[in-house]
Design a protein around this motif. Structure first.
Motif, PDB file in Angstrom:
ATOM      1  N   GLN A 123      18.215  43.736 -21.086  1.00 44.82           N
ATOM      2  CA  GLN A 123      18.780  42.481 -21.589  1.00 44.82           C
ATOM      3  C   GLN A 123      18.109  41.998 -22.868  1.00 44.82           C
ATOM      4  O   GLN A 123      18.729  41.335 -23.696  1.00 44.82           O
ATOM      5  CB  GLN A 123      18.679  41.390 -20.510  1.00 44.82           C
ATOM      6  N   GLU A 124      16.822  42.321 -22.986  1.00 45.92           N
ATOM      7  CA  GLU A 124      16.074  41.856 -24.154  1.00 45.92           C
ATOM      8  C   GLU A 124      14.993  42.882 -24.488  1.00 45.92           C
ATOM      9  O   GLU A 124      14.372  43.450 -23.591  1.00 45.92           O
ATOM     10  CB  GLU A 124      15.448  40.499 -23.836  1.00 45.92           C
ATOM     11  N   TYR A 125      14.778  43.099 -25.784  1.00 44.05           N
ATOM     12  CA  TYR A 125      13.810  44.091 -26.249  1.00 44.05           C
ATOM     13  C   TYR A 125      12.978  43.455 -27.353  1.00 44.05           C
ATOM     14  O   TYR A 125      13.529  42.976 -28.343  1.00 44.05           O
ATOM     15  CB  TYR A 125      14.567  45.318 -26.758  1.00 44.05           C
ATOM     16  N   TRP A 126      11.654  43.428 -27.142  1.00 42.67           N
ATOM     17  CA  TRP A 126      10.739  42.905 -28.162  1.00 42.67           C
ATOM     18  C   TRP A 126      10.038  44.083 -28.816  1.00 42.67           C
ATOM     19  O   TRP A 126       9.411  44.896 -28.131  1.00 42.67           O
ATOM     20  CB  TRP A 126       9.682  41.986 -27.570  1.00 42.67           C
ATOM     21  N   ILE A 127      10.117  44.161 -30.133  1.00 45.82           N
ATOM     22  CA  ILE A 127       9.397  45.181 -30.897  1.00 45.82           C
ATOM     23  C   ILE A 127       8.263  44.461 -31.626  1.00 45.82           C
ATOM     24  O   ILE A 127       8.506  43.661 -32.529  1.00 45.82           O
ATOM     25  CB  ILE A 127      10.324  45.899 -31.893  1.00 45.82           C
ATOM     26  N   VAL A 128       7.042  44.746 -31.215  1.00 48.70           N
ATOM     27  CA  VAL A 128       5.861  44.068 -31.737  1.00 48.70           C
ATOM     28  C   VAL A 128       5.232  44.966 -32.802  1.00 48.70           C
ATOM     29  O   VAL A 128       4.883  46.113 -32.524  1.00 48.70           O
ATOM     30  CB  VAL A 128       4.855  43.775 -30.602  1.00 48.70           C
ATOM     31  N   ASP A 129       5.079  44.430 -34.008  1.00 51.99           N
ATOM     32  CA  ASP A 129       4.552  45.210 -35.133  1.00 51.99           C
ATOM     33  C   ASP A 129       3.167  44.680 -35.516  1.00 51.99           C
ATOM     34  O   ASP A 129       3.058  43.633 -36.162  1.00 51.99           O
ATOM     35  CB  ASP A 129       5.504  45.124 -36.320  1.00 51.99           C
ATOM     36  N   PRO A 130       2.091  45.377 -35.112  1.00 52.50           N
ATOM     37  CA  PRO A 130       0.740  44.919 -35.441  1.00 52.50           C
ATOM     38  C   PRO A 130       0.471  44.855 -36.941  1.00 52.50           C
ATOM     39  O   PRO A 130      -0.250  43.969 -37.400  1.00 52.50           O
ATOM     40  CB  PRO A 130      -0.169  45.962 -34.778  1.00 52.50           C
ATOM     41  N   GLU A 131       1.033  45.782 -37.714  1.00 52.72           N
ATOM     42  CA  GLU A 131       0.791  45.788 -39.160  1.00 52.72           C
ATOM     43  C   GLU A 131       1.402  44.567 -39.838  1.00 52.72           C
ATOM     44  O   GLU A 131       0.753  43.908 -40.644  1.00 52.72           O
ATOM     45  CB  GLU A 131       1.362  47.059 -39.787  1.00 52.72           C
ATOM     46  N   ALA A 132       2.638  44.268 -39.521  1.00 54.09           N
ATOM     47  CA  ALA A 132       3.331  43.130 -40.131  1.00 54.09           C
ATOM     48  C   ALA A 132       3.040  41.818 -39.406  1.00 54.09           C
ATOM     49  O   ALA A 132       3.454  40.762 -39.878  1.00 54.09           O
ATOM     50  CB  ALA A 132       4.838  43.382 -40.137  1.00 54.09           C
ATOM     51  N   GLN A 133       2.356  41.892 -38.289  1.00 51.76           N
ATOM     52  CA  GLN A 133       2.131  40.735 -37.414  1.00 51.76           C
ATOM     53  C   GLN A 133       3.456  40.005 -37.183  1.00 51.76           C
ATOM     54  O   GLN A 133       3.612  38.820 -37.449  1.00 51.76           O
ATOM     55  CB  GLN A 133       1.058  39.812 -37.977  1.00 51.76           C
ATOM     56  N   SER A 134       4.399  40.798 -36.672  1.00 53.97           N
ATOM     57  CA  SER A 134       5.736  40.264 -36.419  1.00 53.97           C
ATOM     58  C   SER A 134       6.249  40.744 -35.065  1.00 53.97           C
ATOM     59  O   SER A 134       5.766  41.735 -34.519  1.00 53.97           O
ATOM     60  CB  SER A 134       6.715  40.711 -37.514  1.00 53.97           C
ATOM     61  N   VAL A 135       7.228  40.005 -34.549  1.00 51.55           N
ATOM     62  CA  VAL A 135       7.940  40.406 -33.339  1.00 51.55           C
ATOM     63  C   VAL A 135       9.429  40.309 -33.638  1.00 51.55           C
ATOM     64  O   VAL A 135       9.923  39.260 -34.054  1.00 51.55           O
ATOM     65  CB  VAL A 135       7.591  39.520 -32.124  1.00 51.55           C
ATOM     66  N   THR A 136      10.120  41.430 -33.446  1.00 47.95           N
ATOM     67  CA  THR A 136      11.568  41.450 -33.567  1.00 47.95           C
ATOM     68  C   THR A 136      12.133  41.417 -32.163  1.00 47.95           C
ATOM     69  O   THR A 136      11.767  42.236 -31.321  1.00 47.95           O
ATOM     70  CB  THR A 136      12.045  42.714 -34.310  1.00 47.95           C
ATOM     71  N   THR A 137      12.998  40.443 -31.897  1.00 48.67           N
ATOM     72  CA  THR A 137      13.637  40.355 -30.582  1.00 48.67           C
ATOM     73  C   THR A 137      15.094  40.781 -30.724  1.00 48.67           C
ATOM     74  O   THR A 137      15.775  40.396 -31.666  1.00 48.67           O
ATOM     75  CB  THR A 137      13.578  38.925 -30.001  1.00 48.67           C
ATOM     76  N   LEU A 138      15.524  41.591 -29.764  1.00 52.90           N
ATOM     77  CA  LEU A 138      16.913  42.018 -29.688  1.00 52.90           C
ATOM     78  C   LEU A 138      17.432  41.572 -28.333  1.00 52.90           C
ATOM     79  O   LEU A 138      16.782  41.803 -27.308  1.00 52.90           O
ATOM     80  CB  LEU A 138      17.018  43.540 -29.813  1.00 52.90           C
ATOM     81  N   ARG A 139      18.579  40.900 -28.327  1.00 50.66           N
ATOM     82  CA  ARG A 139      19.157  40.391 -27.079  1.00 50.66           C
ATOM     83  C   ARG A 139      20.626  40.746 -27.001  1.00 50.66           C
ATOM     84  O   ARG A 139      21.297  40.952 -28.007  1.00 50.66           O
ATOM     85  CB  ARG A 139      19.039  38.868 -27.022  1.00 50.66           C
ATOM     86  N   ARG A 140      21.110  40.729 -25.768  1.00 50.28           N
ATOM     87  CA  ARG A 140      22.553  40.845 -25.539  1.00 50.28           C
ATOM     88  C   ARG A 140      23.117  39.423 -25.581  1.00 50.28           C
ATOM     89  O   ARG A 140      22.771  38.605 -24.735  1.00 50.28           O
ATOM     90  CB  ARG A 140      22.832  41.448 -24.168  1.00 50.28           C
ATOM     91  N   PRO A 141      23.965  39.114 -26.536  1.00 50.29           N
ATOM     92  CA  PRO A 141      24.489  37.752 -26.633  1.00 50.29           C
ATOM     93  C   PRO A 141      25.431  37.385 -25.487  1.00 50.29           C
ATOM     94  O   PRO A 141      25.632  36.216 -25.196  1.00 50.29           O
ATOM     95  CB  PRO A 141      25.203  37.736 -27.979  1.00 50.29           C
ATOM     96  N   ARG A 142      25.974  38.402 -24.828  1.00 55.02           N
ATOM     97  CA  ARG A 142      26.874  38.157 -23.682  1.00 55.02           C
ATOM     98  C   ARG A 142      26.982  39.462 -22.891  1.00 55.02           C
ATOM     99  O   ARG A 142      26.644  40.540 -23.389  1.00 55.02           O
ATOM    100  CB  ARG A 142      28.253  37.698 -24.150  1.00 55.02           C
ATOM    101  N   ALA A 143      27.485  39.368 -21.690  1.00 57.46           N
ATOM    102  CA  ALA A 143      27.663  40.551 -20.849  1.00 57.46           C
ATOM    103  C   ALA A 143      28.571  41.548 -21.556  1.00 57.46           C
ATOM    104  O   ALA A 143      29.573  41.171 -22.167  1.00 57.46           O
ATOM    105  CB  ALA A 143      28.262  40.148 -19.506  1.00 57.46           C
ATOM    106  N   GLY A 144      28.209  42.816 -21.504  1.00 60.70           N
ATOM    107  CA  GLY A 144      29.003  43.861 -22.104  1.00 60.70           C
ATOM    108  C   GLY A 144      28.696  44.114 -23.567  1.00 60.70           C
ATOM    109  O   GLY A 144      29.127  45.126 -24.117  1.00 60.70           O
ATOM    110  N   ALA A 145      27.972  43.210 -24.211  1.00 62.58           N
ATOM    111  CA  ALA A 145      27.601  43.407 -25.618  1.00 62.58           C
ATOM    112  C   ALA A 145      26.329  44.243 -25.687  1.00 62.58           C
ATOM    113  O   ALA A 145      25.583  44.357 -24.714  1.00 62.58           O
ATOM    114  CB  ALA A 145      27.380  42.056 -26.296  1.00 62.58           C
ATOM    115  N   GLY A 146      26.081  44.812 -26.836  1.00 60.57           N
ATOM    116  CA  GLY A 146      24.848  45.558 -27.041  1.00 60.57           C
ATOM    117  C   GLY A 146      23.716  44.643 -27.453  1.00 60.57           C
ATOM    118  O   GLY A 146      23.865  43.419 -27.526  1.00 60.57           O
ATOM    119  N   LEU A 147      22.563  45.243 -27.706  1.00 58.64           N
ATOM    120  CA  LEU A 147      21.403  44.501 -28.191  1.00 58.64           C
ATOM    121  C   LEU A 147      21.634  44.189 -29.665  1.00 58.64           C
ATOM    122  O   LEU A 147      21.130  44.862 -30.550  1.00 58.64           O
ATOM    123  CB  LEU A 147      20.127  45.318 -27.993  1.00 58.64           C
TER     124      LEU A 147
END
Length: 192
Positions: free
Chosen positions: A135-159
């Motif tokens: 349902q949700e995927y966090w990509i944590v980047d130590p170099e950039a000190q960033s977190v990219t979050t990917l979510r499904r906005p609704r059932a059946g949709a992709g990240l």
């Protein structure tokens, strides 16, 4: 059998569990055996910080369970991934986690990028998490000190709902999986 045919054989979960414990991360991506060395110290510091930040909230709310890797997530006999951190709602945990591994997608997967995993975490593993229903995927980047979050906005949709937050911009990570929880990125990256 030719050497090329032998090199291309499809690995299964049975092959993985037969390997000796060498303290490396062994994963299967659609039958391909992938080995990753143990994570570096900054990676482990970030994982510890995330665990410390989530633990009090999850103890107080009792809405689910977070597990820090290594944890095998067996999507199929030929696809077994070992995310850095996973979260399951209480109901889902009861249905899909046994004493050895998870048998279906976690609600949340967190991967902390390293030089050896960056491309795979953002590419092939992201594709697996998407197709398997994370349902949700966090990509944590130590170099950039960033977190990219990917979510499904609704059932059946992709990240497809993507947001990137950074420490420099004062980013605060929030998720519908954890109502009311605010994770300042300065705390996620503290000490790294």
């Amino acid at each position: 059998m030719s050497p090329v045919a032998a090199a291309r054989r499809e690995w299964t979960y049975r092959d993985l569990v037969a390997l000796p414990d060498d303290r490396l991360r062994h994963e299967l991506i659609d039958g391909e055996h992938v080995v990753t060395p143990s994570p570096a110290i900054p990676h482990q510091v970030i994982l510890w910080n995330l665990t410390e930040l989530l633990a009090p909230y999850l103890r107080a709310k009792a809405i689910g369970t977070a597990l820090a890797g290594p944890v095998d997530v067996k999507f199929s006999p030929s696809t077994v991934l070992v995310p850095d951190l996973v979260y399951f709602t209480a109901d889902r945990f009861a249905r899909v986690v046994n004493e050895k591994h998870a048998t279906a997608a976690p609600d949340l997967v967190v991967e902390i990028l390293s030089p050896g995993t960056r491309r795979r975490d953002k590419g092939r593993k992201r594709a697996v998490y998407d197709r398997e229903g994370v349902q949700e995927y966090w990509i944590v980047d130590p170099e950039a000190q960033s977190v990219t979050t990917l979510r499904r906005p609704r059932a059946g949709a992709g990240l497809t709902d993507v947001t990137t937050l950074t420490v420099d911009a004062g980013g605060v990570l929030e998720s519908p999986l954890f109502p009311g929880l605010r994770l300042p990125l300065r705390d996620v990256f503290r000490g790294r």
